[in-house]
Design an enzyme around this catalytic site. Structure first.
Site, PDB file in Angstrom:
ATOM      1  N   GLY A  68     -78.637   9.753 -19.301  1.00  0.00           N
ATOM      2  CA  GLY A  68     -79.710   9.345 -18.412  1.00  0.00           C
ATOM      3  C   GLY A  68     -81.026  10.062 -18.647  1.00  0.00           C
ATOM      4  N   GLY A 168     -72.231  14.814 -12.639  1.00  0.00           N
ATOM      5  CA  GLY A 168     -71.648  13.987 -11.591  1.00  0.00           C
ATOM      6  C   GLY A 168     -72.645  13.145 -10.834  1.00  0.00           C
ATOM      7  CB  ALA A 170     -77.428  13.959  -6.829  1.00  0.00           C
ATOM      8  CB  CYS A 186     -83.274   7.067 -13.113  1.00  0.00           C
ATOM      9  SG  CYS A 186     -82.380   8.063 -11.900  1.00  0.00           S
TER      10      CYS A 186
END
Length: 243
Positions: A68, A168, A170, A186
């Protein structure tokens, strides 16, 4: 899966601890779920492009090996890092990502909020005008914008090393959202970022954290009963903790 509640810990030492844990694991190493919150920090994924970091100011930017683009972490955000052996759990990466998102959807539903997926854009989104509307998104978004009328409430980025995961998800609960305006979240210019408080939901981050942990355990692997908190990773002198 052992649950470790780390509290508020600086990002960089936590990232380094996750990576060290994963690289040192053997076939019998128990899985762990780390729950925490970070002081203000921007994190860049492997695909991260510097032009998406618009004006970081005094907030540090940390390069990571997750997937990402750039995102922001700060107080009032619930973070879950599953350190999971996918092969032992019988999960493919695509299924694992889907279950991370499903855990967030179920957590939001506990507070009466309907979350949505957007194809090709990992994470969870809510309708800005009707966050409690249970109707599914359907058809193309207005103006061809996949995020039209939506706000992102949860970000997801993972790393898989020898079938084992770290990094992971958020979930934004009640935080200062202004740092998101200093990046393209993002990698999407103009993407609106929200939290539960913004959409009118009063929620205790600790309660949301425990709900998310419960759903992750149900979807990924059974969790051990609560244990005393692990000592947080040491603070890195180059990343001062903010409170």
């Amino acid at each position: 899966m052992r649950i470790e509640r780390l509290g508020r810990v600086p990002y960089l030492p936590t990232y380094e601890a996750m990576r060290a844990f994963t690289e040192a694991r053997i076939d019998t190493t128990p899985d762990e779920l780390w729950l925490c919150e970070h002081p203000p920090v921007y994190t860049q994924g492997l695909a991260g492009r510097p032009e998406h970091v618009l004006a970081p100011g005094d907030i540090p930017v940390v390069a990571t090996n997750r997937g990402g683009q750039v995102t922001y972490h700060g107080p009032g955000q619930v973070i879950a890092y599953p350190l999971l052996d996918l092969r032992r759990a019988g999960l493919y990466v695509k299924t694992y990502v889907h279950r991370l998102e499903e855990a967030v959807l179920r957590t939001l539903a506990d507070w009466g909020v309907t979350g949505h997926r957007v194809a090709g854009a990992p994470g969870i989104y809510v309708r800005l005008d009707a966050p409690h509307d249970h109707a599914a998104l359907s058809g193309p978004r207005p103006g061809g914008d996949p995020f039209a009328g939506l706000g992102k409430i949860a970000a997801l980025g993972i790393k898989v090393h020898r079938h084992c995961t770290y990094h992971g998800v958020a979930l934004n609960v009640a935080m200062d959202l202004s740092p998101f305006a200093r990046i393209n979240p993002c990698g999407y210019a103009g993407l609106r970022t929200v939290d539960l408080a913004t959409i009118g939901v009063a929620a205790d981050p600790a309660a949301v954290r425990e709900a998310l942990a419960t759903h992750l355990c149900a979807l990924l692997a059974p969790c051990d009963p609560p244990r005393p908190n692990r000592a947080p990773p040491p603070r890195n002198a180059d990343e001062p903790e903010r409170r």
